[in-house]
Motif scaffolding. Structure first.
Motif, mmCIF file in Angstrom:
data_model
loop_
_atom_site.group_PDB
_atom_site.id
_atom_site.type_symbol
_atom_site.label_atom_id
_atom_site.label_comp_id
_atom_site.label_asym_id
_atom_site.label_seq_id
_atom_site.Cartn_x
_atom_site.Cartn_y
_atom_site.Cartn_z
ATOM 1 N N SER A 32 0.810 -1.089 -0.144
ATOM 2 C CA SER A 32 -0.039 -0.501 -0.243
ATOM 3 C C SER A 32 1.013 1.650 -0.167
ATOM 4 C CB SER A 32 -1.275 -0.157 1.383
ATOM 5 O OG SER A 32 -0.532 -0.200 2.028
ATOM 6 N N TYR A 33 2.545 0.997 0.633
ATOM 7 C CA TYR A 33 3.175 2.083 0.503
ATOM 8 C C TYR A 33 3.061 3.040 -1.540
ATOM 9 C CZ TYR A 33 6.880 4.999 0.937
ATOM 10 O OH TYR A 33 8.069 5.840 0.855
ATOM 11 N N TYR A 34 3.491 1.622 -1.387
ATOM 12 C CA TYR A 34 4.663 1.735 -2.502
ATOM 13 C C TYR A 34 2.815 2.131 -4.456
ATOM 14 C CZ TYR A 34 9.023 0.170 -2.300
ATOM 15 O OH TYR A 34 10.300 0.550 -2.004
ATOM 16 N N ARG A 35 1.797 1.841 -3.735
ATOM 17 C CA ARG A 35 0.901 2.731 -4.289
ATOM 18 C C ARG A 35 0.640 3.575 -4.374
ATOM 19 N NH1 ARG A 35 -1.629 -2.137 -3.574
ATOM 20 N NH2 ARG A 35 -2.669 -2.114 -1.157
ATOM 21 N N ALA A 36 0.695 4.046 -2.476
ATOM 22 C CA ALA A 36 0.508 5.835 -2.819
ATOM 23 C C ALA A 36 1.553 6.327 -3.399
ATOM 24 C CB ALA A 36 0.715 5.823 -0.979
ATOM 25 N N VAL A 37 2.629 6.140 -2.887
ATOM 26 C CA VAL A 37 3.942 6.647 -3.488
ATOM 27 C C VAL A 37 3.579 7.117 -5.146
ATOM 28 C CG1 VAL A 37 6.471 6.081 -4.162
ATOM 29 C CG2 VAL A 37 5.521 5.826 -2.218
ATOM 30 N N PHE A 38 3.465 6.086 -5.805
ATOM 31 C CA PHE A 38 3.107 5.091 -7.453
ATOM 32 C C PHE A 38 1.598 6.630 -7.907
ATOM 33 C CE2 PHE A 38 1.019 3.407 -11.855
ATOM 34 C CZ PHE A 38 1.835 3.729 -12.101
ATOM 35 N N CYS A 39 1.422 6.861 -6.613
ATOM 36 C CA CYS A 39 -0.052 7.441 -7.471
ATOM 37 C C CYS A 39 -0.057 8.971 -7.405
ATOM 38 C CB CYS A 39 -1.445 7.192 -6.195
ATOM 39 S SG CYS A 39 -2.196 5.966 -6.988
ATOM 40 N N SER A 40 1.441 9.368 -6.126
ATOM 41 C CA SER A 40 1.672 10.762 -5.823
ATOM 42 C C SER A 40 3.516 10.957 -6.920
ATOM 43 C CB SER A 40 2.613 11.063 -4.361
ATOM 44 O OG SER A 40 3.392 10.160 -5.021
ATOM 45 N N ILE A 41 3.586 10.309 -7.784
ATOM 46 C CA ILE A 41 4.803 10.836 -9.062
ATOM 47 C C ILE A 41 3.966 11.559 -10.069
ATOM 48 C CG2 ILE A 41 6.533 8.655 -7.952
ATOM 49 C CD1 ILE A 41 5.532 7.392 -10.845
ATOM 50 N N ASP A 42 4.506 12.161 -10.864
ATOM 51 C CA ASP A 42 4.400 12.660 -11.732
ATOM 52 C C ASP A 42 3.556 11.088 -12.968
ATOM 53 O OD1 ASP A 42 3.587 14.319 -14.363
ATOM 54 O OD2 ASP A 42 5.023 14.469 -14.634
ATOM 55 N N HIS A 43 2.321 11.033 -13.750
ATOM 56 C CA HIS A 43 2.543 10.188 -14.654
ATOM 57 C C HIS A 43 1.630 10.340 -16.198
ATOM 58 C CE1 HIS A 43 0.167 8.583 -11.036
ATOM 59 N NE2 HIS A 43 1.323 7.886 -11.426
ATOM 60 N N SER A 44 3.255 11.719 -16.812
ATOM 61 C CA SER A 44 3.146 12.026 -17.866
ATOM 62 C C SER A 44 4.109 10.695 -18.373
ATOM 63 C CB SER A 44 3.965 13.812 -17.968
ATOM 64 O OG SER A 44 5.048 13.349 -17.229
ATOM 65 N N ASP A 45 5.176 10.529 -18.167
ATOM 66 C CA ASP A 45 5.880 9.828 -19.152
ATOM 67 C C ASP A 45 6.144 8.879 -18.118
ATOM 68 O OD1 ASP A 45 8.042 8.117 -20.724
ATOM 69 O OD2 ASP A 45 9.338 10.416 -20.561
ATOM 70 N N SER A 46 5.609 7.238 -18.942
ATOM 71 C CA SER A 46 6.104 6.353 -17.443
ATOM 72 C C SER A 46 7.807 5.258 -18.182
ATOM 73 C CB SER A 46 5.406 4.992 -17.901
ATOM 74 O OG SER A 46 5.788 4.095 -19.956
ATOM 75 N N GLN A 47 8.134 6.165 -19.225
ATOM 76 C CA GLN A 47 10.529 5.769 -18.633
ATOM 77 C C GLN A 47 10.737 6.198 -17.472
ATOM 78 O OE1 GLN A 47 11.190 8.363 -22.446
ATOM 79 N NE2 GLN A 47 11.615 6.207 -23.049
ATOM 80 N N PHE A 48 10.066 6.954 -16.885
ATOM 81 C CA PHE A 48 10.602 7.692 -15.882
ATOM 82 C C PHE A 48 9.540 7.725 -14.190
ATOM 83 C CE2 PHE A 48 11.451 10.811 -18.784
ATOM 84 C CZ PHE A 48 13.134 10.255 -18.812
ATOM 85 N N PHE A 49 9.087 6.383 -14.238
ATOM 86 C CA PHE A 49 8.134 6.143 -13.053
ATOM 87 C C PHE A 49 8.820 5.259 -11.943
ATOM 88 C CE2 PHE A 49 4.079 5.536 -15.262
ATOM 89 C CZ PHE A 49 3.971 6.785 -15.435
ATOM 90 N N LEU A 50 9.730 4.436 -12.066
ATOM 91 C CA LEU A 50 10.815 3.296 -11.414
ATOM 92 C C LEU A 50 11.691 4.677 -10.709
ATOM 93 C CD1 LEU A 50 11.496 0.085 -13.286
ATOM 94 C CD2 LEU A 50 9.513 0.550 -11.513
ATOM 95 N N ARG A 51 11.863 5.272 -11.368
ATOM 96 C CA ARG A 51 13.259 6.775 -10.917
ATOM 97 C C ARG A 51 12.345 7.197 -10.218
ATOM 98 N NH1 ARG A 51 15.087 10.956 -14.633
ATOM 99 N NH2 ARG A 51 12.541 11.719 -13.797
ATOM 100 N N ASP A 52 11.541 7.995 -10.062
ATOM 101 C CA ASP A 52 10.686 9.066 -9.636
ATOM 102 C C ASP A 52 10.473 7.919 -8.265
ATOM 103 O OD1 ASP A 52 10.734 10.921 -11.620
ATOM 104 O OD2 ASP A 52 8.812 10.306 -12.022
ATOM 105 N N MET A 53 9.761 6.649 -8.600
ATOM 106 C CA MET A 53 9.405 6.063 -6.981
ATOM 107 C C MET A 53 10.813 5.975 -6.358
ATOM 108 S SD MET A 53 6.877 3.265 -8.321
ATOM 109 C CE MET A 53 6.447 2.997 -6.993
ATOM 110 N N GLU A 54 11.334 5.595 -6.631
ATOM 111 C CA GLU A 54 12.893 5.481 -6.363
ATOM 112 C C GLU A 54 13.769 6.020 -5.671
ATOM 113 O OE1 GLU A 54 17.128 3.982 -6.508
ATOM 114 O OE2 GLU A 54 16.361 4.206 -8.020
ATOM 115 N N ASN A 55 13.411 7.785 -5.982
ATOM 116 C CA ASN A 55 13.954 9.284 -5.567
ATOM 117 C C ASN A 55 13.114 9.642 -4.376
ATOM 118 O OD1 ASN A 55 15.627 9.197 -7.418
ATOM 119 N ND2 ASN A 55 15.233 10.829 -8.341
ATOM 120 N N LEU A 56 11.277 9.268 -4.601
ATOM 121 C CA LEU A 56 10.713 9.737 -3.782
ATOM 122 C C LEU A 56 10.398 8.330 -2.163
ATOM 123 C CD1 LEU A 56 8.815 11.754 -3.082
ATOM 124 C CD2 LEU A 56 6.898 9.922 -3.833
ATOM 125 N N VAL A 57 10.830 7.457 -2.664
ATOM 126 C CA VAL A 57 11.023 6.035 -1.392
ATOM 127 C C VAL A 57 12.499 7.212 -0.830
ATOM 128 C CG1 VAL A 57 11.800 4.094 -0.640
ATOM 129 C CG2 VAL A 57 10.118 4.607 -2.243
#
Length: 110
Positions: A32-57
């Motif tokens: 659920s924490y990772y879902r919340a993190v995923f939902c709070s990142i910018d969804h404009s470009d899926s190439q950066f999802f993992l990087r953005d999630m790692e930076n946020l965590v």
């Protein structure tokens, strides 16, 4: 025949234990924490999802925290694979509303 069973049973038990140990186990809280993190990142470009999630965590840790959160790549990948399975309509709903995002992602992962 009995000698074979004496060899096969421990080998099966050992392989089962190794398989269990190597299988990733995450708590519901982690997911659920990772879902919340995923939902709070910018969804404009899926190439950066993992990087953005790692930076946020990793960036959410305080210097003085006793328990620091470390990024779990497998959970990040799970969120990304769930995103890729969503319809375009569901992806649009996710972008617009974080609460709806957590609901949709949670439904698709269970």
């Amino acid at each position: 025949m009995i000698k074979k069973i004496r060899f096969i049973l421990p080998a099966l038990a050992l392989s089962g234990a190794i398989a269990f140990w190597l299988t990733p186990h995450y708590s519901e809280e982690d997911e659920s924490y990772y879902r919340a993190v995923f939902c709070s990142i910018d969804h404009s470009d899926s190439q950066f999802f993992l990087r953005d999630m790692e930076n946020l965590v990793e960036g959410g840790n305080s210097d003085y925290a006793l328990h620091k959160n470390h990024y779990i790549p497998a959970l990040g990948e799970r969120m990304l694979s769930t995103w890729k399975k969503l319809s375009t309509q569901e992806q649009s709903a996710i972008i617009e509303d974080q609460q709806r995002c957590r609901e949709i992602m949670g439904e698709k992962q269970h």
